[in-house]
Design a protein around this motif. Structure first.
Motif, short mmCIF file in Angstrom:
data_model
loop_
_atom_site.label_atom_id
_atom_site.label_comp_id
_atom_site.label_asym_id
_atom_site.label_seq_id
_atom_site.Cartn_x
_atom_site.Cartn_y
_atom_site.Cartn_z
N THR A 10 13.45 5.26 -7.48
CA THR A 10 14.64 5.20 -6.64
C THR A 10 14.58 6.23 -5.51
N GLY A 11 14.59 5.75 -4.29
CA GLY A 11 14.58 6.64 -3.13
C GLY A 11 13.23 7.22 -2.78
N VAL A 12 12.17 6.87 -3.53
CA VAL A 12 10.84 7.42 -3.29
C VAL A 12 10.14 6.59 -2.21
N SER A 13 9.55 7.29 -1.25
CA SER A 13 8.88 6.62 -0.14
C SER A 13 7.42 6.32 -0.48
N ASN A 14 6.93 5.18 0.01
CA ASN A 14 5.49 4.90 -0.13
C ASN A 14 4.71 5.37 1.09
N GLY A 15 5.38 6.06 2.00
CA GLY A 15 4.72 6.60 3.19
C GLY A 15 4.48 5.58 4.28
N ASN A 16 4.89 4.36 4.02
CA ASN A 16 4.71 3.28 5.00
C ASN A 16 6.02 2.57 5.31
N GLY A 17 7.13 3.31 5.18
CA GLY A 17 8.42 2.75 5.55
C GLY A 17 9.16 2.04 4.45
N PRO A 52 0.81 -1.22 0.00
CA PRO A 52 0.00 0.00 0.00
C PRO A 52 0.84 1.27 0.00
N VAL A 53 0.36 2.27 -0.75
CA VAL A 53 0.97 3.59 -0.79
C VAL A 53 0.09 4.53 0.04
N ALA A 54 0.66 5.14 1.05
CA ALA A 54 -0.09 6.02 1.94
C ALA A 54 -0.54 7.27 1.19
N ALA A 55 -1.67 7.83 1.61
CA ALA A 55 -2.21 9.02 0.95
C ALA A 55 -1.20 10.17 0.95
N LYS A 56 -0.46 10.32 2.03
CA LYS A 56 0.49 11.43 2.15
C LYS A 56 1.65 11.32 1.16
N ALA A 57 1.88 10.12 0.62
CA ALA A 57 3.02 9.91 -0.29
C ALA A 57 2.61 9.94 -1.75
N ARG A 58 1.33 9.98 -2.05
CA ARG A 58 0.88 9.76 -3.42
C ARG A 58 1.26 10.88 -4.38
N SER A 59 1.26 12.12 -3.90
CA SER A 59 1.64 13.22 -4.79
C SER A 59 3.08 13.05 -5.26
#
Length: 334
Positions: free
Chosen positions: A145-152, A91-98
């Motif tokens: 590369t290096g992009v967060s999914n907001g969930n670690g 899952p990709v957290a809402a805060k990371a989607r942009s």
């Protein structure tokens, strides 16, 4: 068996990167959950290793963020209603989607206005505001590369897919008129006789882009819970030919041995599929490709949910944008 059209597809829907994970959904005329996801046919999320730097040392390394699939496959030619569909392994957290959206760059050979839209927390689709122009060449660079999914989790490499928009082939199905009108580049090609779903098992309305097609599909009523009772009039266990797949819950355009001469004269309802005669089904199979829009009207069921296969154009543009974290954009130039 006049309504036969339910079964399970052979093989997997998607092939994962890193670990094999089959995203297999039940395929059934009228059955299955409307929220079943589709990732396309063998849509490998393959791509070159990104040249970007490793994750910042100020961030925890964490487990990797990977993509299960990117559809369409690289090198393919698809229809004008085909979205770019990206499925993440986690899952990709809402805060990371942009941020994630901004790292999935869409470039085209001519400017196209479109946007990303999240179908839940693991699938993001990019579609144009209106259908793609025929002949458009499209490239997606998903540099994770290096992009967060907001969930670690953090991306460890990039993915690149290129594909082409082919001829503008469309089919318009009238449930009440028992017809399917096929056009190519705006010109009428043929009008075929059809039968759609019965009152008990109505066909989905709306526009559904072709997911894939198979020369034969094994279809059973038991696989989607319609009936496992061999004595039931709704029971069937058949392998049927010339199958064009429209929804992950199981809508097909195909031939049925239980309804060999469809049209207003026979009016034998299906379990949700669109039936053609054997010769028409074979002809139609040869005309369509992944991403061609099939629009069905006149059914009481309502429009297929956007995530039930590739029914993205069942959402109006304002609705589409409500599911986007970065909003409307114009593609970069190839």
């Amino acid at each position: 068996m006049s309504g036969a059209g339910v079964g399970r597809r052979k093989g997997g829907i998607g092939i994962a990167v890193g670990t094999v994970a089959m995203l297999v959904g039940v395929t059934a005329c009228g059955g299955g959950s409307s929220s079943d996801k589709a990732s396309g046919d063998d849509a490998k999320a393959s791509g070159k290793q990104s040249a970007s730097a490793s994750p910042s040392p100020t961030k925890p390394a964490g487990p990797p963020m990977l993509l299960d699939t990117i559809t369409p496959q690289t090198g393919t030619t698809v229809g004008v209603a085909m979205p770019i569909s990206v499925i993440f392994t986690n899952p990709v957290a809402a805060k990371a989607r942009s941020t994630v959206e901004k790292h999935m760059k869409v470039s085209t050979s001519q400017p196209v206005v479109g946007a990303w839209h999240w179908m839940g927390d693991r699938r993001a689709d990019w579609r144009p505001k209106t259908y793609w122009p025929s002949g458009t060449k499209v490239k997606i660079d998903a540099d994770m590369t290096g992009v967060s999914n907001g969930n670690g989790r953090y991306g460890v490499h990039g993915y690149t897919h290129t594909f082409t928009i082919g001829d503008d082939v469309r089919a318009d199905v009238s449930v009440t008129g028992h017809t399917m009108k096929v056009t190519r580049d705006g010109k009428a090609v043929r009008t075929l006789s059809i039968n759609a779903g019965s009152a008990q098992y109505p066909t989905w309305d709306g526009t559904m882009a072709v997911i894939d097609k198979q020369e034969k599909v094994h279809m059973t009523s038991c696989s989607v819970g319609i009936s496992c009772d061999k004595g039931s009039p709704n029971f069937y266990d058949l392998t049927l030919p010339w199958d064009v797949h429209l929804t992950q819950s199981g809508t097909y355009v195909h031939y049925s041995t239980g309804d060999p001469y469809p049209g207003s004269g026979s009016a034998r309802g299906s379990h949700g599929c669109v039936h053609l005669s054997l010769s028409d089904a074979k002809w139609f199979y040869g005309q369509v490709k992944q991403g061609d829009p099939i629009t069905i009207t006149g059914s009481p069921r309502g429009k297929a949910p956007a995530d039930n296969g590739y029914a993205d154009f069942n959402l109006g543009w304002d609705q589409w944008l409500t599911g986007s974290a970065s909003g409307q954009q114009t593609t970069a130039t190839l």
